[in-house]
Scaffold this active site. Sequence first.
Site, PDB file in Angstrom:
ATOM      1  N   ASP A  11       0.858  -1.165   0.000  1.00  0.00           N
ATOM      2  CA  ASP A  11       0.000   0.000   0.000  1.00  0.00           C
ATOM      3  C   ASP A  11       0.910   1.236   0.000  1.00  0.00           C
ATOM      4  OD1 ASP A  11      -2.483   1.397   0.204  1.00  0.00           O
ATOM      5  OD2 ASP A  11      -2.046   1.745   2.321  1.00  0.00           O
TER       6      ASP A  11
ATOM      7  N   ASP B  87      -0.301   5.116   0.727  1.00  0.00           N
ATOM      8  CA  ASP B  87      -0.625   6.083   1.773  1.00  0.00           C
ATOM      9  C   ASP B  87      -0.541   5.424   3.140  1.00  0.00           C
ATOM     10  OD1 ASP B  87      -1.455   8.498   0.211  1.00  0.00           O
ATOM     11  OD2 ASP B  87      -2.922   7.097  -0.602  1.00  0.00           O
TER      12      ASP B  87
END
Length: 343
Positions: free
Chosen positions: A26, A28
């Site tokens: 991922d 963010d």
Amino acid sequence: MSQQYRSRPLGSDVALSEAYDTALLDLDGVVYAGGHAIVHAVESLGSARAGGMHLAYVTNNALRTPDAVAEHLTELGVPADPADVITSAQAVARLMADQLPSGARVLVVGGEGLRVALRERGLVPVESADDDPVAVAQGFGGPDLAWGRFAEAAYAISRGAVWFASNTDLTIPGARGIAPGNGAAVEVVRIATGAEPQVAGKPLPPMHRETVLRTGAKRPLVVGDRLDTDIEGACNGGVDSLLVLTGVTDAAQLIAAEPKYRPTYVDRDLRGLLTGQPGVSQEQGGGFRCGGWTAVVSGDALVLEGDGDALDGLRALCGAAWTQAGEGSCGLDAVKAVARLGL
């Protein structure tokens, strides 16, 4: 074991970058926040890549194109090609193309990343409900997305357009803190229309399908900061996961996690890719031990004894709490135990 009830975080005798061929990362809250690299991310990813691990960046943020994301990562010191980036915009565009005819008009509520992904699948982005769209595609549009875009979506949906959403993350981490995510914007349209969108992003199968198709990973490890997208998505896909505590999820939330939200491993940050992971063992007296810490259930509370690395204490607490909770969520008081760890 990824899809089964997990009673404790697992251990690994070798570095995770050696145990798995591909990290599905991922962005963010894991690699960067608010445009700036998270501490230790650049060096850790560089070392994992140098050791032969393939790095793929899997994000529910549909705002930017893979080219823009790859350029940003490279500027931060994490070299990446557009092909290394998989977005929820790509996943929702494939989901839509499977259901709509080529050339279908789609009202876009979101950013350039969503428009580019739709064009790649032969769909035609439009801006108004008066352009006769047959579908609405909604994705994160950034802080400057005009309120009127939600009205356009509502008009189109009320006229029969099929509604799709890239993802439903309620929040997104940034440099100044936690901000509303696409899921909050989706709720606005849901309230206005009473409709339900088809959703593509993590933790749902369309995103996992898109990731597998684009990376070809054989032994993937999902790396994320959110229990309800990254970790749940890994569980749904039957793959192992590493939770890092650099984004949304904190120690107390991890301890209270239901089975579908329980990661295989947990670490402070991306340095966890470069090391083995200590396991959690159950003591004869019923306590759970990791490193120098032992966690036990006493009445309605979790009690932590010992000292050493705070992450080992958290792993021990998860072992005690998850076993006590079984296939439910932990209702034990962990406030004092977590406070002692300083996490």
